[in-house]
Design a protein around this motif. Structure first.
Motif, PDB file in Angstrom:
ATOM      1  N   ASP B 416       0.827  -1.209   0.000  1.00  0.00           N
ATOM      2  CA  ASP B 416       0.000   0.000   0.000  1.00  0.00           C
ATOM      3  C   ASP B 416       0.859   1.256   0.000  1.00  0.00           C
ATOM      4  O   ASP B 416       0.551   2.241  -0.660  1.00  0.00           O
ATOM      5  CB  ASP B 416      -0.896   0.033   1.251  1.00  0.00           C
ATOM      6  CG  ASP B 416      -2.142  -0.805   1.054  1.00  0.00           C
ATOM      7  OD1 ASP B 416      -2.353  -1.242  -0.099  1.00  0.00           O
ATOM      8  OD2 ASP B 416      -2.879  -1.023   2.029  1.00  0.00           O
ATOM      9  N   VAL B 417       1.915   1.166   0.794  1.00  0.00           N
ATOM     10  CA  VAL B 417       2.784   2.332   0.919  1.00  0.00           C
ATOM     11  C   VAL B 417       3.474   2.637  -0.415  1.00  0.00           C
ATOM     12  O   VAL B 417       3.683   3.800  -0.760  1.00  0.00           O
ATOM     13  CB  VAL B 417       3.816   2.118   2.047  1.00  0.00           C
ATOM     14  CG1 VAL B 417       4.729   3.302   2.170  1.00  0.00           C
ATOM     15  CG2 VAL B 417       3.092   1.873   3.363  1.00  0.00           C
ATOM     16  N   ILE B 418       3.787   1.577  -1.173  1.00  0.00           N
ATOM     17  CA  ILE B 418       4.421   1.798  -2.478  1.00  0.00           C
ATOM     18  C   ILE B 418       3.562   2.750  -3.294  1.00  0.00           C
ATOM     19  O   ILE B 418       4.037   3.751  -3.819  1.00  0.00           O
ATOM     20  CB  ILE B 418       4.592   0.475  -3.261  1.00  0.00           C
ATOM     21  CG1 ILE B 418       5.513  -0.478  -2.502  1.00  0.00           C
ATOM     22  CG2 ILE B 418       5.169   0.755  -4.645  1.00  0.00           C
ATOM     23  CD1 ILE B 418       5.662  -1.838  -3.160  1.00  0.00           C
ATOM     24  N   GLN B 419       2.288   2.407  -3.346  1.00  0.00           N
ATOM     25  CA  GLN B 419       1.346   3.222  -4.114  1.00  0.00           C
ATOM     26  C   GLN B 419       1.446   4.703  -3.729  1.00  0.00           C
ATOM     27  O   GLN B 419       1.515   5.580  -4.579  1.00  0.00           O
ATOM     28  CB  GLN B 419      -0.075   2.697  -3.846  1.00  0.00           C
ATOM     29  CG  GLN B 419      -1.160   3.427  -4.583  1.00  0.00           C
ATOM     30  CD  GLN B 419      -1.084   3.173  -6.082  1.00  0.00           C
ATOM     31  OE1 GLN B 419      -1.027   2.036  -6.520  1.00  0.00           O
ATOM     32  NE2 GLN B 419      -1.055   4.235  -6.868  1.00  0.00           N
ATOM     33  N   LEU B 420       1.507   4.931  -2.415  1.00  0.00           N
ATOM     34  CA  LEU B 420       1.588   6.313  -1.929  1.00  0.00           C
ATOM     35  C   LEU B 420       2.890   6.994  -2.330  1.00  0.00           C
ATOM     36  O   LEU B 420       2.918   8.197  -2.558  1.00  0.00           O
ATOM     37  CB  LEU B 420       1.511   6.316  -0.395  1.00  0.00           C
ATOM     38  CG  LEU B 420       0.158   6.294   0.285  1.00  0.00           C
ATOM     39  CD1 LEU B 420       0.353   6.150   1.781  1.00  0.00           C
ATOM     40  CD2 LEU B 420      -0.608   7.568  -0.025  1.00  0.00           C
ATOM     41  N   ASP B 421       3.942   6.187  -2.388  1.00  0.00           N
ATOM     42  CA  ASP B 421       5.263   6.793  -2.556  1.00  0.00           C
ATOM     43  C   ASP B 421       5.690   7.002  -4.005  1.00  0.00           C
ATOM     44  O   ASP B 421       6.594   7.793  -4.274  1.00  0.00           O
ATOM     45  CB  ASP B 421       6.328   5.932  -1.855  1.00  0.00           C
ATOM     46  CG  ASP B 421       6.284   6.127  -0.341  1.00  0.00           C
ATOM     47  OD1 ASP B 421       5.536   7.008   0.101  1.00  0.00           O
ATOM     48  OD2 ASP B 421       7.002   5.405   0.366  1.00  0.00           O
ATOM     49  N   ILE B 422       5.052   6.281  -4.927  1.00  0.00           N
ATOM     50  CA  ILE B 422       5.466   6.405  -6.324  1.00  0.00           C
ATOM     51  C   ILE B 422       5.437   7.866  -6.767  1.00  0.00           C
ATOM     52  O   ILE B 422       6.407   8.388  -7.308  1.00  0.00           O
ATOM     53  CB  ILE B 422       4.555   5.561  -7.255  1.00  0.00           C
ATOM     54  CG1 ILE B 422       4.654   4.078  -6.920  1.00  0.00           C
ATOM     55  CG2 ILE B 422       4.885   5.799  -8.724  1.00  0.00           C
ATOM     56  CD1 ILE B 422       6.008   3.465  -7.120  1.00  0.00           C
ATOM     57  N   SER B 423       4.318   8.513  -6.481  1.00  0.00           N
ATOM     58  CA  SER B 423       4.205   9.898  -6.940  1.00  0.00           C
ATOM     59  C   SER B 423       5.013  10.860  -6.083  1.00  0.00           C
ATOM     60  O   SER B 423       5.197  12.009  -6.434  1.00  0.00           O
ATOM     61  CB  SER B 423       2.743  10.329  -6.964  1.00  0.00           C
ATOM     62  OG  SER B 423       2.241  10.323  -5.661  1.00  0.00           O
ATOM     63  N   ARG B 424       5.511  10.360  -4.953  1.00  0.00           N
ATOM     64  CA  ARG B 424       6.344  11.224  -4.112  1.00  0.00           C
ATOM     65  C   ARG B 424       7.827  11.002  -4.395  1.00  0.00           C
ATOM     66  O   ARG B 424       8.683  11.459  -3.652  1.00  0.00           O
ATOM     67  CB  ARG B 424       6.050  10.958  -2.636  1.00  0.00           C
ATOM     68  CG  ARG B 424       4.611  11.309  -2.261  1.00  0.00           C
ATOM     69  CD  ARG B 424       4.466  11.490  -0.775  1.00  0.00           C
ATOM     70  NE  ARG B 424       4.444  10.224  -0.042  1.00  0.00           N
ATOM     71  CZ  ARG B 424       4.451  10.146   1.279  1.00  0.00           C
ATOM     72  NH1 ARG B 424       4.501  11.246   1.998  1.00  0.00           N
ATOM     73  NH2 ARG B 424       4.401   8.978   1.875  1.00  0.00           N
ATOM     74  N   THR B 425       8.117  10.244  -5.459  1.00  0.00           N
ATOM     75  CA  THR B 425       9.502   9.981  -5.817  1.00  0.00           C
ATOM     76  C   THR B 425       9.881  10.911  -6.967  1.00  0.00           C
ATOM     77  O   THR B 425       9.201  10.919  -7.992  1.00  0.00           O
ATOM     78  CB  THR B 425       9.656   8.513  -6.262  1.00  0.00           C
ATOM     79  OG1 THR B 425       9.156   7.681  -5.229  1.00  0.00           O
ATOM     80  CG2 THR B 425      11.105   8.172  -6.529  1.00  0.00           C
TER      81      THR B 425
END
Lengths: 213, 636
Positions: B416-425
């Protein structure tokens, strides 16, 4: 730059609830829709006035992912206030509050003021956690509660300032030992009894002055 | 440099009839002038002083074709085409005064000469062959009787819309051919020309600013062929057609010398132009003092412009030299790596030459390949395994029902966290955001890794490492590199949150910090700025988050050459580079500075700083120090 007190804050809560955005809104008065993720800890600071006194807030914005808790735990030490943040559009961030609170209580000093914050109040249509639930949780655990929006800046000032007010009141009541920095409160250089202001001493607030030239 | 619309001018050149009509209404002068005016009028005038006049010189013919154009200097081809077309109806004889700037002046027969004039004063100049040394008045009266072609052939006039006057131009046997690659002449004060008086020689000296010294060589075949015209300029001035003080400034420029490559397009080619110093007739004559003052002012302006031009050209040349140097270095580096190192990696990667070139930064064309070999594949990951992990990850991501077992719950939550972080990369790059080209690639790589190493799962920071690999290589290679990289001691300790081991690294770092920068170390120690506050971010993302991407890639080059100790060396390089600033900062400012490095981080300065810090303490290498620290940590 002179201040009467310096309060150390820590912002905690699940990843992606908007901790860094709250901080940015409070310190820079702006909102960044796409923010870098936080690894470890980042810092912010702002001067506020309470009861006519200048108070500097030193804010530690921590990484939210569970994996980092072992690291961020050590940052509770010496914090006078904590903002515990959840996202009103993601219920799991609300469900994790208990563990966050346990962690905070366990690793901080007992007088730390904790403010519960339900962030993203602008996303009403996607709300998963009712305001009443937040209020109930806060009442149950003796926290101050507020819903905020880092995007619209709603209640952001109030969240930080009300926490400071509460800490200030505790100082007035004598609950906090202000000479013990482990409580997260530092007396400003001019106000410190141990550091009498020297005329023309350069106005630097750090008293370490490492003696190198 | 403003690019003028070639079609526009072409049409104005190719339709003399239209021009003639307009000319009558507007100008009451001959078509030649009208054309010149039209060109002036039709050409977009956004930029001051960006006018070009082309004068065609054709050898073998006694007369020369001439037309006026406003053309961008890189339109040689188009220009030639236009010239060709124009032959039929436009044969305006000229005897262009070309002041030649080059030592070797001859221009090729078909070569175009470009003249630059200044629209502020609107001196649009046509040159012609004033065979009969007619006065302007005469020409004016004649023009109604002649045909267009005749007029074009006979007239050597320039119309200035501002003064609304005709100016007769004559050419002597000098030609100006300015050096190319000189910055264009920028007029700081357009007004300076109207009131400034100077002799012809004066004008031509300053006319080409820098180039004036080289100008000269009366020249060439054309001049020899037409000795008669030599006098005509003199006649022209003797007759005081305009005023005894009329002068022309002559700039020169050759289109043929223009470098056509895009690389040089930003370099302004020096120009050729005639600039008239004419006082408008409707103004009263100047007093002598005024005249003198204006002359002085003009000189000052020219001197300033000359100086500025010189400075600009020096800076530009320097920049070009550096650029060229860099390109050459990258070219030789690419050659060395592709020919020698990549085919023979094991023997070559550690040679002196390879290491030296490596230090200077890998060219992006081979960066991915070198990185892949440098990281290796100790885990022996195969394409097959990657695909299995990938499809399992995709199943998990698409299936809504939550997994039951304990470990699966962990895995799912980290997914789930991956999903959140993709756009924050790399949010500023806008390629990993939702809908961005690499969003899915990054997501599936991280998800595949979580399936490959559920015990590690996804930990924040990984997305930056994966992203930087994806930016440099194919998804499968990126996955292999990612998994192998995360299997090395520092990152396995970091991403499994092995506190003791991380602390051992911090302790070792503190030792080399204290050894290299004792004063700053003491300052940090006093203010409570511990390495974990800033070093964590640098370790977890290997500077990908903290630094601009190009700088981060340079650090990655060396991180993959020298191993994890380079991360700590870079950290010290940053501290060394900003030592003075950091010494003045308190805890808060210092930690803010280090967690948000300045955006304009200079890569050269950083690498110079890195070079000055040693990863060793005395004879102890970083790894030896680390081993000691680890064993102490484990004992306690």
């Amino acid at each position: 730059m002179s201040y009467a007190y310096l309060f150390k804050y820590i912002i905690i809560g699940d990843t992606g609830v908007g901790k860094s955005c709250l901080l940015l809104q409070f310190t820079d008065k702006r909102f960044q829709p796409v923010h870098d993720l936080t690894i470890g800890v980042e810092f912010g600071a702002r001067m506020i006035t309470i009861d006519g006194k200048q108070i500097k807030l030193q804010i530690w914005d921590t990484a939210g992912q569970e994996a980092f808790r072992s690291i961020t735990r050590s940052y509770y030490r010496g914090a006078a206030g904590a903002l515990l943040v959840y996202d009103i559009t993601r219920r799991e961030t609300f469900s994790h509050l208990t563990t966050w609170l346990e962690d905070a209580r366990q690793h901080s000093n007992s007088n730390m003021v904790i403010m519960l914050i339900g962030n993203k109040s602008d996303l009403e249509s996607r709300r998963e956690v009712k305001k009443e639930e937040g209020e109930a949780f806060a009442r149950e655990h003796g926290l101050v509660f507020m819903e905020t929006s880092a995007k619209t800046a709603a209640n952001v000032e109030e969240a930080f300032i009300n926490t400071a007010k509460e800490i200030y009141e505790k100082i007035q009541e004598g609950v906090f030992d202000i000479n013990n920095e482990a409580n997260g409160i530092k007396i400003g250089p001019q106000h410190s009894p141990t550091n009498p202001s020297l005329p023309g001493a350069g106005g630097k607030d750090g008293s370490q002055g490492g003696g190198c030239c | 440099m403003k690019t003028l619309d070639p079609d526009n001018e072409a049409s104005s050149c190719l339709n003399p009839n239209n021009l003639l009509i307009e000319s009558k209404a507007l100008l009451k002068c001959n078509s030649d002038l009208a054309q010149s005016y039209n060109v002036l009028k039709q050409s977009p005038m956004g930029h001051k002083g960006q006018y070009y006049e082309s004068v065609l010189s054709k050898s073998g013919v006694v007369t020369q074709d001439s037309r006026s154009h406003s053309l961008p200097n890189d339109l040689d081809e188009k220009n030639k085409m236009i010239n060709g077309n124009s032959d039929n109806y436009e044969t305006c004889d000229i005897n262009t005064k070309l002041l030649n700037n080059n030592e070797s002046p001859p221009h090729s027969p078909t070569q175009d000469l470009w003249f630059k004039t200044w629209p502020e004063r609107c001196e649009k100049i046509k040159c012609n062959d004033a065979e009969t040394s007619q006065t302007c008045d005469k020409i004016m009266t004649n023009q109604h009787k002649v045909t267009l072609n005749e007029a074009l052939q006979n007239i050597s006039l320039a119309y200035s819309p501002v003064t609304k006057q005709l100016h007769l131009v004559h050419n002597e046997q000098q030609s100006v051919e300015a050096e190319h690659k000189k910055p264009g002449h920028k007029r700081n004060d357009p007004g300076s020309f109207s009131s400034t008086l100077s002799s012809l020689s004066d004008a031509s000296q300053s006319g080409s600013l820098l180039d004036s010294e080289g100008r000269s060589s009366p020249a060439s075949s054309e001049s020899g062929a037409k000795p008669k015209t030599k006098k005509s300029l003199g006649n022209f001035f003797n007759k005081n057609v305009f005023s005894s003080n009329s002068v022309w400034k002559i700039f020169s420029k050759t289109a043929a010398d223009n470098p056509g490559s895009p690389q040089h397009q930003n370099v302004v080619v020096s120009s050729a132009a005639l600039i008239q110093h004419m006082r408008p007739s409707n103004l009263p004559a100047k007093t002598e003092e005024e005249e003198l003052r204006h002359r002085e002012q003009y000189k000052a302006i020219v001197a300033a412009a000359k100086k500025k031009e010189a400075q600009n050209s020096v800076a530009k040349q320097k920049q070009q030299r550096l650029q060229l140097q860099l390109e050459e270095q990258y070219a030789s580096s690419t050659k060395h790596f592709t020919q020698n190192v990549l085919p023979n990696w094991d023997n070559m990667y550690n040679t002196r030459k390879t290491r030296d070139l490596w230090w200077l930064g890998l060219p992006s064309s081979i960066r991915g390949k070198v990185w892949r070999l440098a990281i290796g594949n100790d885990l022996n990951l195969s394409q097959q395994l990657y695909e299995i992990c990938l499809s399992r990850a995709q199943n998990r991501l698409s299936s809504p029902e939550p997994p039951k077992s304990e470990s699966d719950i962990d895995q799912e939550s980290s997914m789930d966290v991956i999903q959140l972080d993709i756009s924050r990369t790399f949010p500023n790059l806008c390629i990993f955001q939702e809908g961005g080209p690499y969003s899915d690639v990054l997501h599936s790589l991280l998800a595949a890794y979580v399936c490959y190493r559920p015990d590690v799962g996804y930990v924040q920071g990984m997305s930056y490492i994966a992203a930087i690999l994806i930016l440099n290589m194919e998804p499968f290679d990126a996955f292999v590199c990612f998994a192998n990289l995360l299997n090395k001691p520092l990152h396995i300790a970091a991403f499994t949150l092995n506190q003791n081991q991380i602390q051992a690294y911090f302790n070792a770092y503190n030792q080399i910090f204290n050894y290299n920068l004792p004063k700053l170390f003491a300052h940090f120690d006093n203010s409570g700025l511990t390495p974990d506050l800033y070093l964590l971010d640098w370790i977890y993302t290997v500077f990908a988050k903290a630094m601009p991407l190009d700088v981060a890639c340079r650090v990655w080059d060396l991180f993959l050459r020298d191993g994890e100790e380079f991360i700590f060396r870079t950290a010290l390089g940053i501290l060394h580079m900003n030592q003075e600033q950091l010494m003045k900062m308190d805890f808060l400012h210092g930690s803010q500075f280090l967690t948000r490095l300045p955006d304009d981080l200079s890569v050269d300065q950083l690498f110079k700083s890195i070079q000055t810090v040693s990863p060793n303490v005395g004879k102890q290498s970083f790894n030896q120090i680390l081993d000691k620290c680890s064993s102490t940590m484990n004992e306690s």
